[in-house]
Design a protein around this motif. Sequence first.
Motif, short mmCIF file in Angstrom:
data_model
loop_
_atom_site.label_atom_id
_atom_site.label_comp_id
_atom_site.label_asym_id
_atom_site.label_seq_id
_atom_site.Cartn_x
_atom_site.Cartn_y
_atom_site.Cartn_z
N GLY A 83 -19.25 90.12 -10.90
CA GLY A 83 -19.78 89.76 -9.52
C GLY A 83 -21.59 89.55 -9.76
N ASP A 84 -22.01 89.18 -10.95
CA ASP A 84 -23.17 88.82 -11.14
C ASP A 84 -23.57 87.39 -11.76
OD1 ASP A 84 -22.49 89.06 -13.76
OD2 ASP A 84 -23.84 90.56 -14.75
N LEU A 85 -22.66 86.37 -11.72
CA LEU A 85 -22.79 85.66 -12.08
C LEU A 85 -22.66 84.57 -10.49
CD1 LEU A 85 -20.29 84.90 -15.08
CD2 LEU A 85 -22.97 85.23 -15.05
N LYS A 86 -23.36 83.27 -11.08
CA LYS A 86 -23.31 82.07 -9.97
C LYS A 86 -23.06 80.77 -10.22
CE LYS A 86 -28.08 80.72 -9.88
NZ LYS A 86 -28.83 82.48 -10.64
N GLU A 87 -23.07 80.50 -12.55
CA GLU A 87 -22.16 79.52 -11.75
C GLU A 87 -22.30 79.45 -13.40
OE1 GLU A 87 -25.03 76.14 -12.57
OE2 GLU A 87 -24.42 74.69 -13.45
N VAL A 88 -20.86 78.84 -14.31
CA VAL A 88 -20.97 78.99 -15.25
C VAL A 88 -21.00 77.19 -15.92
CG1 VAL A 88 -18.90 79.11 -17.08
CG2 VAL A 88 -19.06 80.54 -15.02
N ILE A 89 -21.59 77.25 -16.67
CA ILE A 89 -21.62 75.72 -17.71
C ILE A 89 -20.32 75.80 -18.51
CG2 ILE A 89 -23.66 74.07 -18.61
CD1 ILE A 89 -25.61 75.57 -17.28
N LEU A 90 -19.91 74.96 -18.50
CA LEU A 90 -19.12 74.48 -19.88
C LEU A 90 -19.57 73.79 -21.00
CD1 LEU A 90 -16.39 74.28 -17.21
CD2 LEU A 90 -16.55 76.12 -18.27
N ALA A 91 -20.13 74.06 -22.36
CA ALA A 91 -20.70 73.31 -23.25
C ALA A 91 -19.61 73.55 -24.52
CB ALA A 91 -21.75 73.71 -23.43
N THR A 92 -18.80 73.28 -24.40
CA THR A 92 -17.46 73.06 -25.93
C THR A 92 -17.56 72.07 -26.07
OG1 THR A 92 -16.43 72.51 -23.74
CG2 THR A 92 -16.04 74.61 -24.55
N ASN A 93 -17.24 71.21 -26.98
CA ASN A 93 -17.57 70.09 -27.97
C ASN A 93 -16.91 69.14 -26.92
OD1 ASN A 93 -18.96 70.90 -30.18
ND2 ASN A 93 -17.29 71.76 -31.14
N PRO A 94 -17.28 68.20 -26.71
CA PRO A 94 -16.60 66.63 -25.93
C PRO A 94 -15.63 66.14 -27.22
CG PRO A 94 -19.01 66.42 -27.00
CD PRO A 94 -18.29 67.67 -27.55
N THR A 95 -14.78 66.87 -27.08
CA THR A 95 -13.47 66.93 -28.08
C THR A 95 -12.20 66.59 -26.80
OG1 THR A 95 -13.31 68.77 -29.07
CG2 THR A 95 -14.44 67.19 -30.37
N VAL A 96 -10.65 66.36 -27.22
CA VAL A 96 -9.55 67.14 -26.44
C VAL A 96 -9.58 68.25 -26.36
CG1 VAL A 96 -7.28 66.50 -26.53
CG2 VAL A 96 -8.30 64.53 -27.32
N GLU A 97 -9.64 69.17 -26.98
CA GLU A 97 -9.50 70.45 -27.44
C GLU A 97 -10.54 71.21 -26.20
OE1 GLU A 97 -9.48 68.82 -30.11
OE2 GLU A 97 -7.60 69.12 -31.40
N GLY A 98 -11.84 70.63 -26.75
CA GLY A 98 -12.73 71.51 -25.90
C GLY A 98 -12.44 71.36 -24.54
N GLU A 99 -12.39 69.68 -24.55
CA GLU A 99 -12.26 69.40 -22.66
C GLU A 99 -11.31 69.63 -22.03
OE1 GLU A 99 -14.76 67.62 -20.93
OE2 GLU A 99 -15.14 65.95 -22.62
N ALA A 100 -9.72 69.94 -22.98
CA ALA A 100 -8.91 70.51 -22.21
C ALA A 100 -9.21 72.37 -21.85
CB ALA A 100 -7.17 71.21 -23.55
N THR A 101 -10.18 72.60 -22.93
CA THR A 101 -9.97 74.45 -22.80
C THR A 101 -11.20 74.64 -21.91
OG1 THR A 101 -10.36 74.30 -25.02
CG2 THR A 101 -11.67 76.40 -24.08
N ALA A 102 -12.08 73.20 -21.66
CA ALA A 102 -13.24 73.78 -20.43
C ALA A 102 -12.57 73.37 -19.40
CB ALA A 102 -14.44 72.60 -21.20
N HIS A 103 -11.30 72.89 -18.77
CA HIS A 103 -11.09 72.69 -17.88
C HIS A 103 -9.85 73.82 -17.35
CE1 HIS A 103 -11.15 68.53 -15.69
NE2 HIS A 103 -11.82 68.30 -17.25
N TYR A 104 -9.67 74.53 -18.68
CA TYR A 104 -9.04 75.72 -18.15
C TYR A 104 -9.77 76.68 -18.09
CZ TYR A 104 -5.79 79.68 -19.32
OH TYR A 104 -4.89 80.48 -19.11
N ILE A 105 -11.41 76.43 -18.44
CA ILE A 105 -12.25 78.02 -18.29
C ILE A 105 -12.74 77.37 -16.48
CG2 ILE A 105 -14.03 78.84 -19.04
CD1 ILE A 105 -13.65 78.01 -21.65
N ALA A 106 -12.63 76.06 -16.21
CA ALA A 106 -13.39 75.69 -14.42
C ALA A 106 -12.57 76.51 -13.84
CB ALA A 106 -13.87 74.46 -15.27
N ASP A 107 -11.21 75.99 -14.03
CA ASP A 107 -9.86 76.87 -13.29
C ASP A 107 -9.96 78.20 -12.79
OD1 ASP A 107 -8.87 74.27 -12.81
OD2 ASP A 107 -7.14 74.74 -14.31
N MET A 108 -10.40 79.37 -14.66
CA MET A 108 -10.39 80.88 -13.97
C MET A 108 -11.89 80.22 -12.99
SD MET A 108 -10.08 81.53 -17.94
CE MET A 108 -11.19 83.38 -17.80
N ALA A 109 -12.67 79.78 -13.19
CA ALA A 109 -13.32 80.53 -12.52
C ALA A 109 -13.74 80.35 -10.85
CB ALA A 109 -14.78 79.51 -13.21
#
Lengths: 200, 200
Positions: free
Chosen positions: A135-161
Motif C-alpha cells: 500500500g505504499d507504492l504509487k508507480e512501478v517502473i519496469l526496467a528489465t532488459n529490452p530482450t524478448v525475455e525482459g519484455e515478457a517479464t515486464a508484461h507479467y509484472i505489469a499485470d501483477m501491478a
Amino acid sequence: MKFSPLLTELIEALRCLPGVGPKSAQRMAFHLLERNRRGGAVLADALQQALDKVGHCQRCRTYTEQDVCDICASPKRQASGVLCVVESPADIVAVEQSGQFHGRYFVLMGHLSPLDGIGPADIGLDQLQRAFSAGDLKEVILATNPTVEGEATAHYIADMANSCGLHASRIAHGVPVGGELESIDGTTLAHSFAGRKRVE
Amino acid sequence: MKFSPLLTELIEALRCLPGVGPKSAQRMAFHLLERNRRGGAVLADALQQALDKVGHCQRCRTYTEQDVCDICASPKRQASGVLCVVESPADIVAVEQSGQFHGRYFVLMGHLSPLDGIGPADIGLDQLQRAFSAGDLKEVILATNPTVEGEATAHYIADMANSCGLHASRIAHGVPVGGELESIDGTTLAHSFAGRKRVE
Ligand SMILES: [Zn+2]
Ligand SMILES: [Zn+2]
C-alpha cells in the motif's frame, strides 16, 4: 606427469570462473604465482570475505553485506512511492549513474524463462507481490532488459501491478532492442526514464 | 552509488587476473555469488594454499610445494646425464607427454629479453652454470620456444655448455617457427627430440 598437486588444484579451481578454459586457467595460475602473489593473496581474501558475508538485501534482493542495502535503508527512497524493477544488481548502478531516478528498486536476479525452468518464484515475484500489496507504492517502473525475455517479464509484472491497482510503466526511448541495460550510457538511460510509457 | 564494499573489493581483486577487465570481473563476481559459491570457496582455498606453499624446485626451478620436485627427486632421472632446458613449467608437461625424454629439466621461467631488462641472472643462468660445472652431465637439450627470444636464449646457453665441455643440442624438426612449445602435440615433440641437432 602433471603439475604439482596444489598447482593442479589451483588450475582446476580457476576453471569455475565463467569463460575460463584449461589454457586460461593455467596462464592465470602462473601469472599469480610468478608475477602477482600479492594480488593473488588479496583475491583469495576478497573472495572468502564476499562469500562469507555478501548476501541479498531483504527488501530489494540486490547484493549487500547488510540485512538491508543502503538504498532500501534510506527513508527518502522508501517514501518516494516509486519502485524500479531491474534484472541485475549491475542495472541499479547503471540507473543510479543516469541520476534520473530517486525511488526504490527490486532486483529479479534474472528474468522469466520457461524453457530454462525459471518461473515467477525463481525471480522473487512472490516477494514483489507482497511489496505491491503493502500500500505504499504509487508507480512501478519496469526496467528489465529490452530482450524478448525482459519484455515478457515486464508484461507479467505489469499485470501483477495492475491487479493491485498500481500504475506500471516501461522505460522506452533510447534503449536499443536486444541490448543489455547495464552497458547503456547514463544519458540514454535518462531519456529512457523520461520517455517511459504506462503499461495497460 | 556503486556495489557494496565487499562486492566492490571482490570485483577489483578479480582484475589482477590476466585478461580480466571491469566487465569480466563483474560477471565473474556475480557468477560466483549467484551460481557457484561452492566453486568460489574451493578457489579461495586453492589460491591461498598455492600461494602459501607452491614455490620453485631448488634444482630445476619448476613449480612445486616440495623442496625438490618429483622429477628432480628421481635417482634414475638424475643419473641420466641429460638435461633439458625449457622456458616454462608447462613445457615440462608437454615434453613428458611426448614420452621421448627421460632426463632432468631446467626451467628458465622466461627467456633472455634485453629490451625488457631480462638478463641471464633473471632466468637462473648462474644456477644453470653451476649445474654445468658439477660434472654429472653429458648432454644439454635446448627446448626453448622456437621464437626469436627462445633461439637467442638457446644460443646463449649453448655457448655456456660448450665452455664447460658439454654437448648442447637444439630440438629441431616439427616445431613450427613462432609457435609456443606447450601447445604442440606429443608426436610432433617426439620428432623434435629425435631430430635434435648439436649446437656448435
Ligand atoms: Zn535493498
Ligand atoms: Zn625439479
